[in-house]
Design a protein around this motif. Structure first.
Motif, PDB file in Angstrom:
ATOM      1  N   TYR A 239      11.893   2.062  20.486  1.00 36.96           N
ATOM      2  CA  TYR A 239      10.793   1.572  19.660  1.00 36.96           C
ATOM      3  C   TYR A 239      10.842   2.227  18.283  1.00 36.96           C
ATOM      4  CZ  TYR A 239       6.139   0.559  17.961  1.00 36.96           C
ATOM      5  OH  TYR A 239       5.098   0.141  17.179  1.00 36.96           O
ATOM      6  N   ARG A 240      11.058   3.535  18.253  1.00 41.74           N
ATOM      7  CA  ARG A 240      11.142   4.237  16.965  1.00 41.74           C
ATOM      8  C   ARG A 240      12.293   3.691  16.128  1.00 41.74           C
ATOM      9  NH1 ARG A 240       9.531   8.715  14.087  1.00 41.74           N
ATOM     10  NH2 ARG A 240      11.166   9.830  12.974  1.00 41.74           N
ATOM     11  N   MET A 241      13.443   3.426  16.735  1.00 41.31           N
ATOM     12  CA  MET A 241      14.584   2.880  16.008  1.00 41.31           C
ATOM     13  C   MET A 241      14.257   1.493  15.466  1.00 41.31           C
ATOM     14  SD  MET A 241      17.898   4.210  18.146  1.00 41.31           S
ATOM     15  CE  MET A 241      17.284   3.922  19.786  1.00 41.31           C
ATOM     16  N   GLN A 242      13.564   0.682  16.242  1.00 41.27           N
ATOM     17  CA  GLN A 242      13.189  -0.655  15.789  1.00 41.27           C
ATOM     18  C   GLN A 242      12.222  -0.584  14.619  1.00 41.27           C
ATOM     19  OE1 GLN A 242      11.755  -2.388  19.406  1.00 41.27           O
ATOM     20  NE2 GLN A 242      13.788  -2.615  20.268  1.00 41.27           N
ATOM     21  N   VAL A 243      11.273   0.323  14.690  1.00 42.83           N
ATOM     22  CA  VAL A 243      10.325   0.497  13.587  1.00 42.83           C
ATOM     23  C   VAL A 243      11.061   0.998  12.348  1.00 42.83           C
ATOM     24  CG1 VAL A 243       8.346   1.855  12.783  1.00 42.83           C
ATOM     25  CG2 VAL A 243       8.309   0.829  15.058  1.00 42.83           C
ATOM     26  N   LEU A 244      11.965   1.940  12.531  1.00 38.97           N
ATOM     27  CA  LEU A 244      12.712   2.468  11.393  1.00 38.97           C
ATOM     28  C   LEU A 244      13.588   1.414  10.735  1.00 38.97           C
ATOM     29  CD1 LEU A 244      13.736   6.022  12.586  1.00 38.97           C
ATOM     30  CD2 LEU A 244      12.412   5.459  10.545  1.00 38.97           C
ATOM     31  N   ASP A 245      14.237   0.556  11.535  1.00 41.92           N
ATOM     32  CA  ASP A 245      15.060  -0.467  10.895  1.00 41.92           C
ATOM     33  C   ASP A 245      14.194  -1.446  10.116  1.00 41.92           C
ATOM     34  OD1 ASP A 245      14.244  -2.492  12.725  1.00 41.92           O
ATOM     35  OD2 ASP A 245      16.028  -2.275  13.935  1.00 41.92           O
ATOM     36  N   THR A 246      13.011  -1.739  10.601  1.00 40.14           N
ATOM     37  CA  THR A 246      12.094  -2.617   9.879  1.00 40.14           C
ATOM     38  C   THR A 246      11.610  -1.949   8.590  1.00 40.14           C
ATOM     39  OG1 THR A 246      11.384  -3.627  11.943  1.00 40.14           O
ATOM     40  CG2 THR A 246       9.933  -3.905  10.049  1.00 40.14           C
ATOM     41  N   MET A 247      11.250  -0.675   8.674  1.00 38.01           N
ATOM     42  CA  MET A 247      10.778   0.045   7.492  1.00 38.01           C
ATOM     43  C   MET A 247      11.901   0.229   6.472  1.00 38.01           C
ATOM     44  SD  MET A 247       8.343   2.822   9.376  1.00 38.01           S
ATOM     45  CE  MET A 247       7.672   3.572   7.916  1.00 38.01           C
ATOM     46  N   THR A 248      13.118   0.475   6.935  1.00 38.74           N
ATOM     47  CA  THR A 248      14.263   0.611   6.038  1.00 38.74           C
ATOM     48  C   THR A 248      14.528  -0.712   5.335  1.00 38.74           C
ATOM     49  OG1 THR A 248      15.208   2.299   7.482  1.00 38.74           O
ATOM     50  CG2 THR A 248      16.704   1.246   5.908  1.00 38.74           C
ATOM     51  N   SER A 249      14.407  -1.805   6.059  1.00 36.72           N
ATOM     52  CA  SER A 249      14.574  -3.124   5.454  1.00 36.72           C
ATOM     53  C   SER A 249      13.506  -3.369   4.398  1.00 36.72           C
ATOM     54  CB  SER A 249      14.504  -4.216   6.533  1.00 36.72           C
ATOM     55  OG  SER A 249      15.557  -4.064   7.446  1.00 36.72           O
ATOM     56  N   GLU A 250      12.302  -2.891   4.639  1.00 32.90           N
ATOM     57  CA  GLU A 250      11.220  -3.020   3.664  1.00 32.90           C
ATOM     58  C   GLU A 250      11.566  -2.254   2.384  1.00 32.90           C
ATOM     59  OE1 GLU A 250       7.661  -4.398   2.100  1.00 32.90           O
ATOM     60  OE2 GLU A 250       8.639  -5.009   3.955  1.00 32.90           O
ATOM     61  N   GLU A 251      12.145  -1.074   2.531  1.00 32.58           N
ATOM     62  CA  GLU A 251      12.588  -0.304   1.361  1.00 32.58           C
ATOM     63  C   GLU A 251      13.637  -1.093   0.580  1.00 32.58           C
ATOM     64  OE1 GLU A 251      11.778   2.775  -0.019  1.00 32.58           O
ATOM     65  OE2 GLU A 251      10.065   2.648   1.329  1.00 32.58           O
ATOM     66  N   LYS A 252      14.578  -1.683   1.295  1.00 35.50           N
ATOM     67  CA  LYS A 252      15.629  -2.477   0.654  1.00 35.50           C
ATOM     68  C   LYS A 252      15.039  -3.690  -0.038  1.00 35.50           C
ATOM     69  CE  LYS A 252      20.063  -4.585   1.386  1.00 35.50           C
ATOM     70  NZ  LYS A 252      20.401  -4.250   0.023  1.00 35.50           N
ATOM     71  N   LYS A 253      14.076  -4.342   0.604  1.00 35.15           N
ATOM     72  CA  LYS A 253      13.425  -5.519   0.030  1.00 35.15           C
ATOM     73  C   LYS A 253      12.789  -5.175  -1.316  1.00 35.15           C
ATOM     74  CE  LYS A 253       9.122  -6.942   1.008  1.00 35.15           C
ATOM     75  NZ  LYS A 253       8.325  -7.328  -0.055  1.00 35.15           N
ATOM     76  N   LYS A 254      12.113  -4.041  -1.374  1.00 36.57           N
ATOM     77  CA  LYS A 254      11.452  -3.615  -2.615  1.00 36.57           C
ATOM     78  C   LYS A 254      12.464  -3.378  -3.729  1.00 36.57           C
ATOM     79  CE  LYS A 254       7.727  -1.147  -0.265  1.00 36.57           C
ATOM     80  NZ  LYS A 254       7.222   0.213   0.009  1.00 36.57           N
ATOM     81  N   LYS A 255      13.572  -2.716  -3.402  1.00 36.35           N
ATOM     82  CA  LYS A 255      14.566  -2.369  -4.417  1.00 36.35           C
ATOM     83  C   LYS A 255      15.346  -3.577  -4.908  1.00 36.35           C
ATOM     84  CE  LYS A 255      15.340   2.420  -3.133  1.00 36.35           C
ATOM     85  NZ  LYS A 255      16.310   3.410  -2.665  1.00 36.35           N
ATOM     86  N   LYS A 256      15.624  -4.515  -4.017  1.00 37.67           N
ATOM     87  CA  LYS A 256      16.492  -5.650  -4.355  1.00 37.67           C
ATOM     88  C   LYS A 256      15.732  -6.937  -4.645  1.00 37.67           C
ATOM     89  CE  LYS A 256      20.270  -3.319  -3.618  1.00 37.67           C
ATOM     90  NZ  LYS A 256      21.214  -2.996  -4.651  1.00 37.67           N
ATOM     91  N   ASN A 257      14.413  -6.918  -4.446  1.00 39.09           N
ATOM     92  CA  ASN A 257      13.582  -8.101  -4.666  1.00 39.09           C
ATOM     93  C   ASN A 257      14.091  -9.304  -3.857  1.00 39.09           C
ATOM     94  OD1 ASN A 257      11.358  -9.425  -5.715  1.00 39.09           O
ATOM     95  ND2 ASN A 257      12.476 -10.145  -7.505  1.00 39.09           N
ATOM     96  N   ILE A 258      14.261  -9.077  -2.562  1.00 40.46           N
ATOM     97  CA  ILE A 258      14.690 -10.137  -1.647  1.00 40.46           C
ATOM     98  C   ILE A 258      13.677 -10.235  -0.511  1.00 40.46           C
ATOM     99  CG2 ILE A 258      17.152  -9.939  -2.206  1.00 40.46           C
ATOM    100  CD1 ILE A 258      17.523  -8.159   0.220  1.00 40.46           C
ATOM    101  N   SER A 259      13.798 -11.266   0.303  1.00 39.71           N
ATOM    102  CA  SER A 259      12.852 -11.466   1.397  1.00 39.71           C
ATOM    103  C   SER A 259      13.035 -10.408   2.489  1.00 39.71           C
ATOM    104  CB  SER A 259      13.023 -12.854   2.009  1.00 39.71           C
ATOM    105  OG  SER A 259      14.208 -12.907   2.780  1.00 39.71           O
ATOM    106  N   LYS A 260      11.988 -10.220   3.300  1.00 38.55           N
ATOM    107  CA  LYS A 260      12.054  -9.276   4.417  1.00 38.55           C
ATOM    108  C   LYS A 260      13.167  -9.654   5.392  1.00 38.55           C
ATOM    109  CE  LYS A 260       7.179  -8.046   4.546  1.00 38.55           C
ATOM    110  NZ  LYS A 260       5.959  -8.028   5.365  1.00 38.55           N
ATOM    111  N   ILE A 261      13.267 -10.940   5.687  1.00 36.97           N
ATOM    112  CA  ILE A 261      14.277 -11.409   6.649  1.00 36.97           C
ATOM    113  C   ILE A 261      15.681 -11.155   6.113  1.00 36.97           C
ATOM    114  CG2 ILE A 261      15.203 -13.461   7.824  1.00 36.97           C
ATOM    115  CD1 ILE A 261      12.497 -12.518   8.910  1.00 36.97           C
TER     116      ILE A 261
END
Length: 73
Positions: free
Chosen positions: A9-31
């Motif tokens: 569960y922690r790994m799944q949450v972290l991958d989602t949160m890491t993707s959110e960080e990437k989304k912010k930096k690259k201005n792309i969708s969450k998916i």
């Protein structure tokens, strides 16, 4: 279907949160950010218990991912 244990569960949450960080930096969708991250070596290492990356936060993982991408250029 089985319930994820606390580490999964922690790994799944972290991958989602890491993707959110990437989304912010690259201005792309969450998916799109999630798909890109999940194809990386960093994500593969996150889900490998030998590396214990789930101890780290999403900012650390996002930076690790960025370093991975720079090294592949």
């Amino acid at each position: 279907w089985r319930k994820a244990n606390k580490y999964e569960y922690r790994m799944q949450v972290l991958d989602t949160m890491t993707s959110e960080e990437k989304k912010k930096k690259k201005n792309i969708s969450k998916i799109e950010a999630f798909d890109i991250f999940m194809q990386s070596e960093t994500a593969e290492m996150l889900f490998n218990d030998e590396f214990v990356l789930w101890w780290n936060g999403p900012v650390y993982l996002a930076e690790m991912y960025e370093k991975e991408m720079i090294s592949k250029k």
